[in-house]
Design a protein around this motif. Structure first.
Motif, mmCIF file in Angstrom:
data_model
loop_
_atom_site.group_PDB
_atom_site.id
_atom_site.type_symbol
_atom_site.label_atom_id
_atom_site.label_comp_id
_atom_site.label_asym_id
_atom_site.label_seq_id
_atom_site.Cartn_x
_atom_site.Cartn_y
_atom_site.Cartn_z
ATOM 1 N N GLU A 46 0.828 -1.205 0.000
ATOM 2 C CA GLU A 46 0.000 0.000 0.000
ATOM 3 C C GLU A 46 0.859 1.251 0.000
ATOM 4 O O GLU A 46 0.551 2.223 -0.696
ATOM 5 C CB GLU A 46 -0.957 -0.016 1.184
ATOM 6 C CG GLU A 46 -2.041 -1.070 1.051
ATOM 7 C CD GLU A 46 -2.988 -1.094 2.236
ATOM 8 O OE1 GLU A 46 -3.099 -0.079 2.943
ATOM 9 O OE2 GLU A 46 -3.621 -2.140 2.428
ATOM 10 N N ALA A 47 1.939 1.228 0.767
ATOM 11 C CA ALA A 47 2.852 2.370 0.789
ATOM 12 C C ALA A 47 3.513 2.540 -0.576
ATOM 13 O O ALA A 47 3.666 3.671 -1.071
ATOM 14 C CB ALA A 47 3.911 2.178 1.881
ATOM 15 N N LEU A 48 3.874 1.450 -1.186
ATOM 16 C CA LEU A 48 4.492 1.488 -2.514
ATOM 17 C C LEU A 48 3.516 2.060 -3.542
ATOM 18 O O LEU A 48 3.890 2.894 -4.373
ATOM 19 C CB LEU A 48 4.937 0.078 -2.899
ATOM 20 C CG LEU A 48 5.900 -0.076 -4.047
ATOM 21 C CD1 LEU A 48 7.146 0.766 -3.866
ATOM 22 C CD2 LEU A 48 6.270 -1.539 -4.216
ATOM 23 N N ALA A 49 2.261 1.642 -3.475
ATOM 24 C CA ALA A 49 1.240 2.174 -4.390
ATOM 25 C C ALA A 49 1.071 3.674 -4.200
ATOM 26 O O ALA A 49 0.939 4.422 -5.174
ATOM 27 C CB ALA A 49 -0.081 1.456 -4.164
ATOM 28 N N THR A 50 1.105 4.121 -2.953
ATOM 29 C CA THR A 50 0.992 5.555 -2.674
ATOM 30 C C THR A 50 2.151 6.326 -3.286
ATOM 31 O O THR A 50 1.952 7.380 -3.896
ATOM 32 C CB THR A 50 0.940 5.790 -1.150
ATOM 33 O OG1 THR A 50 -0.210 5.124 -0.628
ATOM 34 C CG2 THR A 50 0.866 7.271 -0.824
ATOM 35 N N ILE A 51 3.340 5.788 -3.177
ATOM 36 C CA ILE A 51 4.518 6.449 -3.745
ATOM 37 C C ILE A 51 4.410 6.533 -5.263
ATOM 38 O O ILE A 51 4.684 7.577 -5.851
ATOM 39 C CB ILE A 51 5.810 5.714 -3.322
ATOM 40 C CG1 ILE A 51 6.036 5.902 -1.821
ATOM 41 C CG2 ILE A 51 7.010 6.188 -4.130
ATOM 42 C CD1 ILE A 51 7.104 5.021 -1.246
ATOM 43 N N ARG A 56 3.378 9.931 -10.056
ATOM 44 C CA ARG A 56 2.559 10.187 -11.251
ATOM 45 C C ARG A 56 1.872 11.531 -11.181
ATOM 46 O O ARG A 56 1.801 12.248 -12.163
ATOM 47 C CB ARG A 56 1.535 9.090 -11.430
ATOM 48 C CG ARG A 56 2.219 7.821 -11.828
ATOM 49 C CD ARG A 56 1.264 6.945 -12.488
ATOM 50 N NE ARG A 56 2.067 5.919 -13.139
ATOM 51 C CZ ARG A 56 1.567 4.976 -13.831
ATOM 52 N NH1 ARG A 56 0.289 4.907 -14.007
ATOM 53 N NH2 ARG A 56 2.348 4.091 -14.392
ATOM 54 N N GLN A 57 1.343 11.880 -10.027
ATOM 55 C CA GLN A 57 0.687 13.174 -9.873
ATOM 56 C C GLN A 57 1.683 14.299 -10.082
ATOM 57 O O GLN A 57 1.369 15.295 -10.718
ATOM 58 C CB GLN A 57 0.036 13.292 -8.493
ATOM 59 C CG GLN A 57 -1.191 12.442 -8.348
ATOM 60 C CD GLN A 57 -1.737 12.426 -6.933
ATOM 61 O OE1 GLN A 57 -1.102 12.935 -6.008
ATOM 62 N NE2 GLN A 57 -2.899 11.822 -6.747
ATOM 63 N N GLY A 58 2.882 14.118 -9.573
ATOM 64 C CA GLY A 58 3.927 15.115 -9.761
ATOM 65 C C GLY A 58 4.289 15.271 -11.220
ATOM 66 O O GLY A 58 4.507 16.377 -11.707
ATOM 67 N N ASN A 59 4.305 14.168 -11.964
ATOM 68 C CA ASN A 59 4.648 14.217 -13.382
ATOM 69 C C ASN A 59 3.536 14.811 -14.220
ATOM 70 O O ASN A 59 3.790 15.473 -15.202
ATOM 71 C CB ASN A 59 4.994 12.817 -13.900
ATOM 72 C CG ASN A 59 6.329 12.333 -13.376
ATOM 73 O OD1 ASN A 59 7.164 13.129 -12.977
ATOM 74 N ND2 ASN A 59 6.518 11.038 -13.352
ATOM 75 N N THR A 60 2.272 14.609 -13.847
ATOM 76 C CA THR A 60 1.173 15.109 -14.665
ATOM 77 C C THR A 60 0.877 16.571 -14.399
ATOM 78 O O THR A 60 0.334 17.250 -15.243
ATOM 79 C CB THR A 60 -0.122 14.286 -14.455
ATOM 80 O OG1 THR A 60 -0.488 14.355 -13.083
ATOM 81 C CG2 THR A 60 0.066 12.843 -14.887
ATOM 82 N N THR A 61 1.234 17.069 -13.231
ATOM 83 C CA THR A 61 0.951 18.460 -12.915
ATOM 84 C C THR A 61 2.124 19.367 -13.238
ATOM 85 O O THR A 61 2.040 20.559 -13.069
ATOM 86 C CB THR A 61 0.583 18.634 -11.423
ATOM 87 O OG1 THR A 61 1.702 18.222 -10.629
ATOM 88 C CG2 THR A 61 -0.655 17.842 -11.070
ATOM 89 N N GLY A 62 3.191 18.784 -13.679
ATOM 90 C CA GLY A 62 4.367 19.580 -14.008
ATOM 91 C C GLY A 62 5.292 19.791 -12.830
ATOM 92 O O GLY A 62 6.358 20.365 -12.965
ATOM 93 N N ASN A 63 4.885 19.346 -11.644
ATOM 94 C CA ASN A 63 5.754 19.448 -10.473
ATOM 95 C C ASN A 63 6.747 18.310 -10.502
ATOM 96 O O ASN A 63 6.413 17.196 -10.864
ATOM 97 C CB ASN A 63 4.937 19.363 -9.181
ATOM 98 C CG ASN A 63 3.963 20.499 -9.050
ATOM 99 O OD1 ASN A 63 4.207 21.592 -9.554
ATOM 100 N ND2 ASN A 63 2.852 20.236 -8.387
ATOM 101 N N ARG A 64 7.939 18.603 -10.106
ATOM 102 C CA ARG A 64 8.946 17.546 -10.033
ATOM 103 C C ARG A 64 9.041 17.066 -8.596
ATOM 104 O O ARG A 64 9.084 17.867 -7.682
ATOM 105 C CB ARG A 64 10.295 18.078 -10.510
ATOM 106 C CG ARG A 64 10.240 18.495 -11.971
ATOM 107 C CD ARG A 64 11.552 18.960 -12.433
ATOM 108 N NE ARG A 64 12.399 17.784 -12.572
ATOM 109 C CZ ARG A 64 13.675 17.839 -12.874
ATOM 110 N NH1 ARG A 64 14.246 18.986 -13.077
ATOM 111 N NH2 ARG A 64 14.385 16.745 -12.989
#
Length: 69
Positions: A46-51, A56-64
């Motif tokens: 579950e922790a791995l899935a969260t990471i 992915r969220q960081g990559n799609t929003t342009g945040n690194r």
């Protein structure tokens, strides 16, 4: 590993990859292999899935994601 074990491992990874494709995870075989190895070595799935989701969220929003320096 004997040849039967190697065959079973490959077959298991193919099944995992097929399930991943059905769920449209976007994960390639190499990434899945790494994630499976981490879980087999005791990492909380579950922790791995969260990471993975956070990356992915960081990559799609342009945040690194924070990088190690």
């Amino acid at each position: 590993m004997d040849s039967l074990s190697v065959h079973r491992s490959r077959e298991a990874m193919e099944i995992i990859y097929d399930i991943s494709q059905l769920l449209d995870t976007g994960l390639d075989k190499d990434t899945l292999s790494i994630l499976v190895a981490l879980v087999e070595n005791g990492v909380n799935p579950e922790a791995l899935a969260t990471i993975v989701k956070e990356f992915r969220q960081g990559n799609t929003t342009g945040n690194r994601p924070n990088q190690l320096r």
